[in-house]
Write an enzyme that holds these catalytic residues in place. Structure first.
Site, PDB file in Angstrom:
ATOM      1  N   THR A 123      33.613  23.536 -17.399  1.00  0.00           N
ATOM      2  CA  THR A 123      34.688  22.816 -18.071  1.00  0.00           C
ATOM      3  C   THR A 123      36.064  23.111 -17.491  1.00  0.00           C
ATOM      4  O   THR A 123      36.302  24.224 -16.984  1.00  0.00           O
ATOM      5  CB  THR A 123      34.699  23.206 -19.571  1.00  0.00           C
ATOM      6  OG1 THR A 123      35.956  22.847 -20.139  1.00  0.00           O
ATOM      7  CG2 THR A 123      34.504  24.701 -19.789  1.00  0.00           C
ATOM      8  N   GLU A 125      38.439  23.822 -19.218  1.00  0.00           N
ATOM      9  CA  GLU A 125      38.981  24.931 -20.014  1.00  0.00           C
ATOM     10  C   GLU A 125      38.968  26.237 -19.209  1.00  0.00           C
ATOM     11  O   GLU A 125      39.655  27.187 -19.568  1.00  0.00           O
ATOM     12  CB  GLU A 125      38.172  25.114 -21.300  1.00  0.00           C
ATOM     13  CG  GLU A 125      38.553  24.142 -22.403  1.00  0.00           C
ATOM     14  CD  GLU A 125      39.936  24.408 -23.001  1.00  0.00           C
ATOM     15  OE1 GLU A 125      40.172  25.514 -23.476  1.00  0.00           O
ATOM     16  OE2 GLU A 125      40.770  23.500 -22.978  1.00  0.00           O
ATOM     17  N   TYR A 147      35.798  30.105 -26.243  1.00  0.00           N
ATOM     18  CA  TYR A 147      34.963  29.068 -25.618  1.00  0.00           C
ATOM     19  C   TYR A 147      35.115  29.118 -24.089  1.00  0.00           C
ATOM     20  O   TYR A 147      34.121  29.172 -23.353  1.00  0.00           O
ATOM     21  CB  TYR A 147      35.368  27.690 -26.161  1.00  0.00           C
ATOM     22  CG  TYR A 147      34.796  26.520 -25.381  1.00  0.00           C
ATOM     23  CD1 TYR A 147      33.500  26.074 -25.611  1.00  0.00           C
ATOM     24  CD2 TYR A 147      35.557  25.861 -24.413  1.00  0.00           C
ATOM     25  CE1 TYR A 147      32.969  25.007 -24.887  1.00  0.00           C
ATOM     26  CE2 TYR A 147      35.041  24.787 -23.692  1.00  0.00           C
ATOM     27  CZ  TYR A 147      33.743  24.369 -23.933  1.00  0.00           C
ATOM     28  OH  TYR A 147      33.224  23.320 -23.218  1.00  0.00           O
ATOM     29  N   LYS A 151      32.305  30.150 -21.360  1.00  0.00           N
ATOM     30  CA  LYS A 151      31.920  29.177 -20.322  1.00  0.00           C
ATOM     31  C   LYS A 151      32.135  29.759 -18.924  1.00  0.00           C
ATOM     32  O   LYS A 151      31.452  29.386 -17.981  1.00  0.00           O
ATOM     33  CB  LYS A 151      32.727  27.888 -20.494  1.00  0.00           C
ATOM     34  CG  LYS A 151      32.191  26.983 -21.599  1.00  0.00           C
ATOM     35  CD  LYS A 151      30.949  26.219 -21.129  1.00  0.00           C
ATOM     36  CE  LYS A 151      30.452  25.225 -22.134  1.00  0.00           C
ATOM     37  NZ  LYS A 151      29.282  24.476 -21.676  1.00  0.00           N
TER      38      LYS A 151
HETATM   39  P1  NAP Z   1      28.593  17.917 -28.044  1.00  0.00           P
HETATM   40  O1  NAP Z   1      28.679  16.470 -28.365  1.00  0.00           O
HETATM   41  O2  NAP Z   1      29.241  18.908 -28.959  1.00  0.00           O
HETATM   42  O3  NAP Z   1      27.030  18.283 -27.897  1.00  0.00           O
HETATM   43  C1  NAP Z   1      26.593  19.615 -27.883  1.00  0.00           C
HETATM   44  C2  NAP Z   1      25.075  19.626 -27.929  1.00  0.00           C
HETATM   45  O4  NAP Z   1      24.633  20.996 -27.867  1.00  0.00           O
HETATM   46  C3  NAP Z   1      24.461  19.032 -29.211  1.00  0.00           C
HETATM   47  O5  NAP Z   1      23.315  18.316 -28.857  1.00  0.00           O
HETATM   48  C4  NAP Z   1      24.099  20.269 -30.008  1.00  0.00           C
HETATM   49  O6  NAP Z   1      23.022  20.046 -30.896  1.00  0.00           O
HETATM   50  C5  NAP Z   1      23.645  21.194 -28.888  1.00  0.00           C
HETATM   51  N1  NAP Z   1      23.621  22.602 -29.258  1.00  0.00           N
HETATM   52  C6  NAP Z   1      24.626  23.334 -29.817  1.00  0.00           C
HETATM   53  N2  NAP Z   1      24.228  24.596 -29.982  1.00  0.00           N
HETATM   54  C7  NAP Z   1      22.957  24.682 -29.532  1.00  0.00           C
HETATM   55  C8  NAP Z   1      22.005  25.738 -29.437  1.00  0.00           C
HETATM   56  N3  NAP Z   1      22.268  26.964 -29.877  1.00  0.00           N
HETATM   57  N4  NAP Z   1      20.788  25.453 -28.907  1.00  0.00           N
HETATM   58  C9  NAP Z   1      20.479  24.213 -28.494  1.00  0.00           C
HETATM   59  N5  NAP Z   1      21.331  23.169 -28.563  1.00  0.00           N
HETATM   60  C10 NAP Z   1      22.564  23.409 -29.063  1.00  0.00           C
HETATM   61  O7  NAP Z   1      29.197  18.208 -26.587  1.00  0.00           O
HETATM   62  P2  NAP Z   1      29.453  17.184 -25.372  1.00  0.00           P
HETATM   63  O8  NAP Z   1      30.846  16.676 -25.471  1.00  0.00           O
HETATM   64  O9  NAP Z   1      28.324  16.260 -25.236  1.00  0.00           O
HETATM   65  O10 NAP Z   1      29.474  18.206 -24.140  1.00  0.00           O
HETATM   66  C11 NAP Z   1      28.277  18.517 -23.419  1.00  0.00           C
HETATM   67  C12 NAP Z   1      28.487  19.804 -22.646  1.00  0.00           C
HETATM   68  O11 NAP Z   1      29.573  19.651 -21.726  1.00  0.00           O
HETATM   69  C13 NAP Z   1      28.878  21.018 -23.502  1.00  0.00           C
HETATM   70  O12 NAP Z   1      28.287  22.148 -22.902  1.00  0.00           O
HETATM   71  C14 NAP Z   1      30.386  21.089 -23.394  1.00  0.00           C
HETATM   72  O13 NAP Z   1      30.843  22.408 -23.614  1.00  0.00           O
HETATM   73  C15 NAP Z   1      30.582  20.629 -21.962  1.00  0.00           C
HETATM   74  N6  NAP Z   1      31.838  19.962 -21.644  1.00  0.00           N
HETATM   75  C16 NAP Z   1      32.252  18.894 -22.397  1.00  0.00           C
HETATM   76  C17 NAP Z   1      33.422  18.240 -22.037  1.00  0.00           C
HETATM   77  C18 NAP Z   1      33.918  17.051 -22.826  1.00  0.00           C
HETATM   78  O14 NAP Z   1      35.090  16.713 -22.692  1.00  0.00           O
HETATM   79  N7  NAP Z   1      33.069  16.383 -23.618  1.00  0.00           N
HETATM   80  C19 NAP Z   1      34.147  18.661 -20.912  1.00  0.00           C
HETATM   81  C20 NAP Z   1      33.665  19.724 -20.176  1.00  0.00           C
HETATM   82  C21 NAP Z   1      32.498  20.372 -20.526  1.00  0.00           C
HETATM   83  P3  NAP Z   1      23.218  19.585 -32.438  1.00  0.00           P
HETATM   84  O15 NAP Z   1      23.246  18.083 -32.390  1.00  0.00           O
HETATM   85  O16 NAP Z   1      22.023  20.139 -33.092  1.00  0.00           O
HETATM   86  O17 NAP Z   1      24.510  20.176 -32.914  1.00  0.00           O
HETATM   87  N1  GDD Z   2      40.823  18.892 -32.230  1.00  0.00           N
HETATM   88  C1  GDD Z   2      42.138  18.732 -32.450  1.00  0.00           C
HETATM   89  N2  GDD Z   2      42.579  18.357 -33.696  1.00  0.00           N
HETATM   90  N3  GDD Z   2      42.984  18.937 -31.416  1.00  0.00           N
HETATM   91  C2  GDD Z   2      44.296  18.721 -31.641  1.00  0.00           C
HETATM   92  C3  GDD Z   2      44.798  18.322 -32.886  1.00  0.00           C
HETATM   93  C4  GDD Z   2      43.885  18.139 -33.969  1.00  0.00           C
HETATM   94  O1  GDD Z   2      44.253  17.810 -35.080  1.00  0.00           O
HETATM   95  N4  GDD Z   2      46.144  18.176 -32.761  1.00  0.00           N
HETATM   96  C5  GDD Z   2      46.449  18.464 -31.496  1.00  0.00           C
HETATM   97  N5  GDD Z   2      45.340  18.815 -30.806  1.00  0.00           N
HETATM   98  C6  GDD Z   2      45.302  19.245 -29.399  1.00  0.00           C
HETATM   99  C7  GDD Z   2      44.541  20.555 -29.179  1.00  0.00           C
HETATM  100  O2  GDD Z   2      45.374  21.664 -29.544  1.00  0.00           O
HETATM  101  C8  GDD Z   2      44.266  20.432 -27.674  1.00  0.00           C
HETATM  102  O3  GDD Z   2      45.401  20.840 -26.949  1.00  0.00           O
HETATM  103  C9  GDD Z   2      44.062  18.923 -27.467  1.00  0.00           C
HETATM  104  O4  GDD Z   2      44.554  18.285 -28.656  1.00  0.00           O
HETATM  105  C10 GDD Z   2      42.613  18.490 -27.227  1.00  0.00           C
HETATM  106  O5  GDD Z   2      41.803  19.073 -28.228  1.00  0.00           O
HETATM  107  P1  GDD Z   2      40.237  18.691 -28.382  1.00  0.00           P
HETATM  108  O6  GDD Z   2      40.084  17.223 -28.468  1.00  0.00           O
HETATM  109  O7  GDD Z   2      39.701  19.516 -29.492  1.00  0.00           O
HETATM  110  O8  GDD Z   2      39.610  19.091 -26.976  1.00  0.00           O
HETATM  111  P2  GDD Z   2      39.796  20.359 -26.024  1.00  0.00           P
HETATM  112  O9  GDD Z   2      40.623  19.931 -24.854  1.00  0.00           O
HETATM  113  O10 GDD Z   2      40.230  21.549 -26.773  1.00  0.00           O
HETATM  114  O11 GDD Z   2      38.293  20.635 -25.543  1.00  0.00           O
HETATM  115  C11 GDD Z   2      37.461  19.571 -25.075  1.00  0.00           C
HETATM  116  O12 GDD Z   2      37.584  19.433 -23.675  1.00  0.00           O
HETATM  117  C12 GDD Z   2      37.115  20.555 -22.911  1.00  0.00           C
HETATM  118  C13 GDD Z   2      37.360  20.198 -21.443  1.00  0.00           C
HETATM  119  O13 GDD Z   2      38.682  20.469 -21.092  1.00  0.00           O
HETATM  120  C14 GDD Z   2      36.014  19.890 -25.498  1.00  0.00           C
HETATM  121  O14 GDD Z   2      35.206  18.767 -25.226  1.00  0.00           O
HETATM  122  C15 GDD Z   2      35.459  21.067 -24.715  1.00  0.00           C
HETATM  123  O15 GDD Z   2      34.058  21.212 -25.002  1.00  0.00           O
HETATM  124  C16 GDD Z   2      35.638  20.777 -23.210  1.00  0.00           C
HETATM  125  O16 GDD Z   2      35.156  21.849 -22.452  1.00  0.00           O
END
Ligand code: NAP
Ligand code: GDD
Length: 339
Positions: A123, A125, A147, A151
């Site tokens: 990520t 992050e 987190y 990661k």
């Molecule tokens: P998500 O929607 O939160 O999905 C997470 C998945 O992990 C869900 O299917 C959840 O299952 C499963 N899970 C959680 N804890 C588990 C455990 N202990 N054992 C087995 N399964 C588990 O996340 P996403 O946005 O699709 O992201 C996918 C991956 O990419 C994650 O690893 C995230 O950290 C990473 N990532 C995401 C982003 C982004 O912007 N979306 C960016 C960079 C990296 P349940 O349905 O049962 O909760």
């Molecule tokens: N969730 C949330 N809720 N975020 C807020 C809010 C609020 O009410 N107000 C402001 N924010 C700001 C957070 O402080 C952060 O700076 C930004 O919005 C994005 O927050 P999120 O959407 O929660 O995502 P994230 O950037 O912290 O994390 C996501 O992206 C990562 C990749 O950079 C997640 O998908 C992570 O799993 C992923 O790794």
């Protein structure tokens, strides 16, 4: 025909990846967690097309079982406690899944199916707090949350297994990607789903935290293609996947409300900033310190040149289109959304 095992298949990315692999003719297996009420989340429409295997990243025997059943050519480790905010309130739980969980899975693959190709969901992050310019594969890491730190372990243990045991194991460093399937606690979906409630007269106001934070946002459907492309290479390597643009939470909010017919203007500063709809004169956005994080990542912007050149990866959905799609989905499905 190839076999693929996806952990986190019920999540946002898992569902899009499952659709992509099915369209390419893969046998798709998905690891899922038992719930008190059976619910396959984002893949309810796919349960008859994939084989679901019960398991958990913290339970190695269940991972070994999943590998024995699926005999995968490719393993995509998408499972995680993925919400940065929760990683501050549940740091140990997050670390057990996002750090040790990766090790449990790699060790299970090494002993059960060592020739399987492995993808780890790393990520942006990882870049965290030090960088305010474009981040690429050579940018140093400075994670700012439990987190991000968990990661970072997952990232390096993946590289370590590649270097130690000659496994095909690689990590994709993906910047934020969103969609109509995004969890509602993440800021983009929180904005679009609350906007739908405001439009329907059920809620008065959207409460947010740090709206000056900036993120590099793309659409998840574009980003899962990169995961697959990384595993089709001859050599396992890390790639940054990003749109190359950054926008503030304030900008996302303004654009989302604009698509829904509002004319949103912000005034004031910090915790006193408010968003007013110029058409009705109503305050529709307020700041609530509850949504601030103990340590923030102020800005993220990625340079995906390596992926564009080597994987021929590109993204189709622009920032404007992403916002428009999420708003129209949440407005159109509002009645289902609240049930
Ligand atoms: P998500 O929607 O939160 O999905 C997470 C998945 O992990 C869900 O299917 C959840 O299952 C499963 N899970 C959680 N804890 C588990 C455990 N202990 N054992 C087995 N399964 C588990 O996340 P996403 O946005 O699709 O992201 C996918 C991956 O990419 C994650 O690893 C995230 O950290 C990473 N990532 C995401 C982003 C982004 O912007 N979306 C960016 C960079 C990296 P349940 O349905 O049962 O909760
Ligand atoms: N969730 C949330 N809720 N975020 C807020 C809010 C609020 O009410 N107000 C402001 N924010 C700001 C957070 O402080 C952060 O700076 C930004 O919005 C994005 O927050 P999120 O959407 O929660 O995502 P994230 O950037 O912290 O994390 C996501 O992206 C990562 C990749 O950079 C997640 O998908 C992570 O799993 C992923 O790794």
């Amino acid at each position: 025909m190839k076999n693929a095992l996806i952990t986190g298949i019920t999540g946002q990315d898992g569902s899009f990846l499952a659709e992509l692999l099915l369209s390419k003719g893969y046998n798709v297996y998905g690891l899922y967690r038992r719930k008190s009420k059976q619910d396959y989340g984002n893949i309810n429409h796919l349960v008859n097309k994939v084989t679901m295997i019960e398991g958990d990243l913290t339970d190695q025997p269940s991972l070994i079982n999943a590998l024995k059943i699926s005999q995968p050519d490719e393993v995509y480790n998408l499972a995680a406690q993925s919400f940065v905010g929760t990683s501050f309130t549940q740091p140990v739980y997050t670390t057990e899944i996002d750090a040790l969980g990766v090790l449990h899975l790699l060790e299970a693959i090494r002993n059960t199916k060592p020739d399987a190709k492995f993808y780890q969901a790393s990520t942006s992050e990882l870049f965290g707090g030090l960088n305010d310019g474009l981040c690429n594969e050579n940018t140093p890491f400075y994670p700012r949350s439990p987190y991000g730190i968990a990661k970072q372990f997952g990232h390096w243990i993946t590289i370590n297994y590649r270097e130690s045991y000659n496994m095909f194991a690689c990590a994709g460093i993906l910047f934020n990607h969103e969609s109509e399937r995004r969890g509602k606690e993440f800021v983009t979906r929180k904005i679009t789903s609350t906007l739908a409630a405001i439009k329907n007269g059920d809620v008065d106001c959207l409460e947010l935290g740090n709206i000056s934070a900036k993120r590099d946002w793309g659409h998840a459907e574009d980003y899962v293609k990169a995961m697959w492309m990384m595993l089709q290479q001859d050599k396992a390597e890390e790639f940054v996947i990003a749109s190359g643009e950054t926008h503030s939470v304030r900008e996302f909010t303004q654009k989302a409300f604009e698509y829904a017919g509002y004319d949103l203007h912000f005034e004031g500063e910090g915790i006193n900033e408010i968003g007013i709809d110029a058409k009705s004169g109503k305050v529709i956005v307020r700041i609530n310190s509850e949504f601030y994080r103990p340590a923030e990542v102020d800005i993220l912007i990625g340079d995906a040149s390596k992926a564009k050149e080597r994987l021929l990866w590109s993204h189709d959905v622009s920032f404007d289109e992403l916002v428009r799609r999420m708003v129209s989905h949440d407005l159109a499905s509002y009645k289902q959304l609240i049930t």
